[in-house]
Enzyme design. Structure first.
Site, short mmCIF file in Angstrom:
data_model
loop_
_atom_site.label_atom_id
_atom_site.label_comp_id
_atom_site.label_asym_id
_atom_site.label_seq_id
_atom_site.Cartn_x
_atom_site.Cartn_y
_atom_site.Cartn_z
CG HIS A 1 -1.95 1.02 1.17
ND1 HIS A 1 -2.18 1.81 0.23
CD2 HIS A 1 -2.97 1.52 2.23
CE1 HIS A 1 -3.26 2.73 0.47
NE2 HIS A 1 -3.67 2.46 1.74
CG HIS B 1 -2.29 2.49 -9.68
ND1 HIS B 1 -3.46 2.22 -9.19
CD2 HIS B 1 -1.81 3.18 -8.76
CE1 HIS B 1 -3.55 2.76 -7.91
NE2 HIS B 1 -2.60 3.50 -7.53
CG ASP C 1 3.00 5.11 -5.19
OD1 ASP C 1 3.03 5.94 -4.58
OD2 ASP C 1 2.18 4.19 -5.94
#
Length: 426
Positions: A264, A305, A362
């Site tokens: 996560h 993703h 990210d």
């Protein structure tokens, strides 16, 4: 009442299940009648289950859409600022000038923390992971701020929201300073939210902090882009904890614990670990081949993703910001050079284009955080700081209306009933 329904036939019995439509997005089937029929659904990970009704965030992963209260994320990141987005998530609308000033003043008046927390930090080892410290410290806030724990009181909920949004940067910076053996820096309310955080992170008592406006803007965008992401693992954890009537500080601490998991919140940290494994630009071609090999365990982190099957709309904003920061700082860092080479290949290689493995938020946020000097182990703390308003908004939304304590069911596959056997006969 809904005008649509689905029929489910179980043996010789047929159930009429209501179908509900949201403002946008797929319809949902209400399966509440199944329990009375002696059955319930099986949905590991709840990936096909709407656990709640919400008006906060909408995601269409196939189209690369992320809306907060109806506003596209790119517009908010490029035109707004973090505290304004906090107001939007909490209250449902963007503030006018008067509301904005009042909200900013209310939040910034809570940036200080009780000096007893200074002693609390000293109970941790200096080499403790910052997320371990954050879990403990945020949960401990309920021991210090008793005047905002009545979850049935709307004003208490509001004050708790102000406190959490205001104090998270202070607590996060204290985590960093403590692990570095440096003195804590007091917040400066003459700075904006992102500037204040950078001041507390990198400032020292012996000189006045000078915060680079481009770095501060990038930090603010990172906070906005992580502010909320619908019913993800940590947000669902906050809601589940809150459904028991737990106080808001405990609920946010639960969310931090869920976020800590590498599947996560640890994704941007994993990007840096991957770059360290590749080591040098000269190794890129070899690792690209490994990534394409189904039988090779190596995976490119920060590409693709789970939710966004096309592209991550946050990454589009973050990519531009990433290049602005690297250009401003002019850093000659082999790791960052390597990251830019990977980005170039992923955006042009037919394999990655076909499979839609575009760099996600990210990937870029990890590069930015490294570039401005934030250590890898602090990345998830930054994520938690940014996600706090989303957690609070979902908690407040749930508590403000009728709700039930969360109680998922299970498919039991253990032993059937059996009789106890004394130890001498086993």
């Amino acid at each position: 009442m809904t005008e649509k329904s689905a029929q489910l036939t179980i043996g010789d019995k047929t159930l009429e299940l209501p179908i509900y439509s949201g403002t946008v997005g797929p319809d949902v089937i209400d399966v509440g009648q199944l329990t009375a029929a002696g059955m319930f659904t099986y949905d590991p990970g709840f990936v096909s289950t709407a656990s709640c009704e919400s008006k906060i965030t909408y995601i269409d992963g196939g189209k690369g859409v992320l809306l907060h209260r109806g506003y596209p994320i790119d517009q908010l990141a490029n035109e707004s600022e973090h505290l304004e987005v906090c107001y939007l998530l909490l209250y449902g609308e963007l503030p006018n000038a008067e509301e904005k000033e009042k909200f900013y003043n209310s939040v910034m008046s809570h940036t200080m923390v009780t000096d007893q927390l200074f002693t609390f930090y000293k109970g941790f080892r200096r080499d403790a992971h910052p997320m371990a410290i954050m879990c403990g410290v945020v949960g401990a806030l309920s021991a210090f701020y008793h005047d905002s724990l009545d979850i049935s009181d709307e004003r208490h909920r509001e004050v708790a929201a102000f406190r959490l949004i205001a104090k998270m940067p202070t607590l996060a910076a204290m985590c960093y300073k403590y692990t570095q053996g440096q003195p804590f820096m007091f917040p400066r309310n003459d700075l904006n939210y992102a500037e204040n955080f950078l001041h507390m992170m990198f400032g020292t008592p012996c000189e006045k902090t000078e915060v680079n406006p481009i770095i501060a803007k990038a930090m603010d965008k990172i906070f906005i882009l992580h502010a909320d992401h619908e019913q993800n693992a940590s947000t669902s954890t906050v809601r589940l904890a809150g459904s028991s009537g737990a106080n808001p500080f405990a609920c946010i601490a639960a969310g931090i614990a869920a976020l800590w998991g590498p599947a996560h919140g640890g994704a941007n940290e994993a990007v840096l670990k991957m770059l360290n494994e590749i080591g040098d630009v000269s190794n890129v071609d070899k690792y690209i081949l490994k990534a394409k090999d189904k039988n090779d365990p190596f995976r490119l982190m920060g590409f693709g993703h789970r939710v966004y099957k096309n592209f991550d709309p946050r990454a589009t904003v973050m990519r531009e910001t990433c290049h602005e920061v690297l250009g401003e700082l002019g850093i000659n860092d082999p790791t960052l050079e390597l990251a830019m080479k990977l980005e170039e290949i992923a955006r042009n290689d037919p394999y990655f284009i076909e499979k839609k493995l575009y760099p996600n938020v990210d990937f870029y946020s990890g590069i930015i955080l490294k570039a401005i000097g934030i250590p890898t182990e602090m990345f998830t703390v930054i994520f938690a700081l940014g996600r706090t308003p989303g957690w609070i908004a979902h908690w407040h939304e749930m508590i403000s209306g009728p709700y039930k304590i969360g109680r998922p069911r299970q498919l039991y596959t253990g032993s059937p009933k059996r009789d106890y056997v004394s130890v001498d006969k086993r």
